[in-house]
Design a protein around this motif. Structure first.
Motif, PDB file in Angstrom:
ATOM      1  N   SER A 167     -16.051  -4.289  -1.404  1.00 25.91           N
ATOM      2  CA  SER A 167     -16.055  -4.849  -2.591  1.00 25.91           C
ATOM      3  C   SER A 167     -15.620  -4.177  -3.711  1.00 25.91           C
ATOM      4  O   SER A 167     -15.575  -2.907  -3.731  1.00 25.91           O
ATOM      5  CB  SER A 167     -17.706  -4.960  -2.827  1.00 25.91           C
ATOM      6  N   GLY A 168     -14.595  -4.513  -4.728  1.00 30.58           N
ATOM      7  CA  GLY A 168     -13.976  -3.914  -5.629  1.00 30.58           C
ATOM      8  C   GLY A 168     -12.824  -3.607  -5.525  1.00 30.58           C
ATOM      9  O   GLY A 168     -12.012  -3.121  -6.291  1.00 30.58           O
ATOM     10  N   MET A 169     -12.327  -3.722  -4.274  1.00 30.91           N
ATOM     11  CA  MET A 169     -10.826  -3.127  -3.900  1.00 30.91           C
ATOM     12  C   MET A 169     -10.204  -3.995  -2.890  1.00 30.91           C
ATOM     13  O   MET A 169     -10.899  -4.569  -1.875  1.00 30.91           O
ATOM     14  CB  MET A 169     -11.081  -1.623  -3.221  1.00 30.91           C
ATOM     15  N   ASN A 170      -8.865  -4.446  -3.074  1.00 27.29           N
ATOM     16  CA  ASN A 170      -8.282  -5.036  -1.956  1.00 27.29           C
ATOM     17  C   ASN A 170      -7.430  -4.020  -0.939  1.00 27.29           C
ATOM     18  O   ASN A 170      -6.358  -3.499  -1.635  1.00 27.29           O
ATOM     19  CB  ASN A 170      -7.343  -5.903  -2.516  1.00 27.29           C
ATOM     20  N   VAL A 230      -3.761  -4.417  -0.690  1.00 26.60           N
ATOM     21  CA  VAL A 230      -2.889  -3.926  -1.816  1.00 26.60           C
ATOM     22  C   VAL A 230      -2.788  -2.483  -1.749  1.00 26.60           C
ATOM     23  O   VAL A 230      -1.622  -1.876  -1.814  1.00 26.60           O
ATOM     24  CB  VAL A 230      -3.342  -4.416  -2.973  1.00 26.60           C
ATOM     25  N   VAL A 231      -3.802  -1.799  -1.251  1.00 25.96           N
ATOM     26  CA  VAL A 231      -3.517  -0.536  -1.214  1.00 25.96           C
ATOM     27  C   VAL A 231      -2.706  -0.025   0.117  1.00 25.96           C
ATOM     28  O   VAL A 231      -1.929   0.925  -0.286  1.00 25.96           O
ATOM     29  CB  VAL A 231      -5.269   0.293  -0.679  1.00 25.96           C
ATOM     30  N   GLY A 232      -2.513  -0.851   1.087  1.00 22.10           N
ATOM     31  CA  GLY A 232      -1.806  -0.641   2.164  1.00 22.10           C
ATOM     32  C   GLY A 232      -0.344  -0.929   1.422  1.00 22.10           C
ATOM     33  O   GLY A 232       0.770   0.033   1.947  1.00 22.10           O
TER      34      GLY A 232
END
Length: 85
Positions: A35-38, A41-43
């Motif tokens: 929750s709050g982070m994809n 996208v971080v990858g």
């Protein structure tokens, strides 16, 4: 203060490739939902950082390499002439 072997060095090409691999795992191989982070996208961000770091490291190694066929820095050039009768 003296500098010890390996101290203060950059990450290097191995670390950059490792960051790229971690980013690829997070992007393509993980099905987590936080929750709050994809995570995907971080990858992608980690993959971009690893690619940029790898290109920068290769560019630095290219600049450090001595020119092919030329004398190295500090190397004395000795020219000899042989005369035969």
């Amino acid at each position: 203060m003296t500098r010890h072997e390996g101290e203060g060095r950059d990450m290097g090409i191995g670390g950059c490739i490792g960051i790229f691999a971690l980013g690829a795992i997070l992007t393509f191989g993980v099905n987590w939902h936080v929750s709050g982070m994809n995570i995907h996208v971080v990858g992608v961000i980690l993959m971009a950082a690893g690619l940029i770091g790898t290109l920068a490291t290769v560019g630095m190694y290219r600049r450090r390499r001595p020119p092919v066929g030329g004398p190295m820095e500090g190397e004395e050039i000795i020219r000899e002439r042989h005369y035969y009768d």
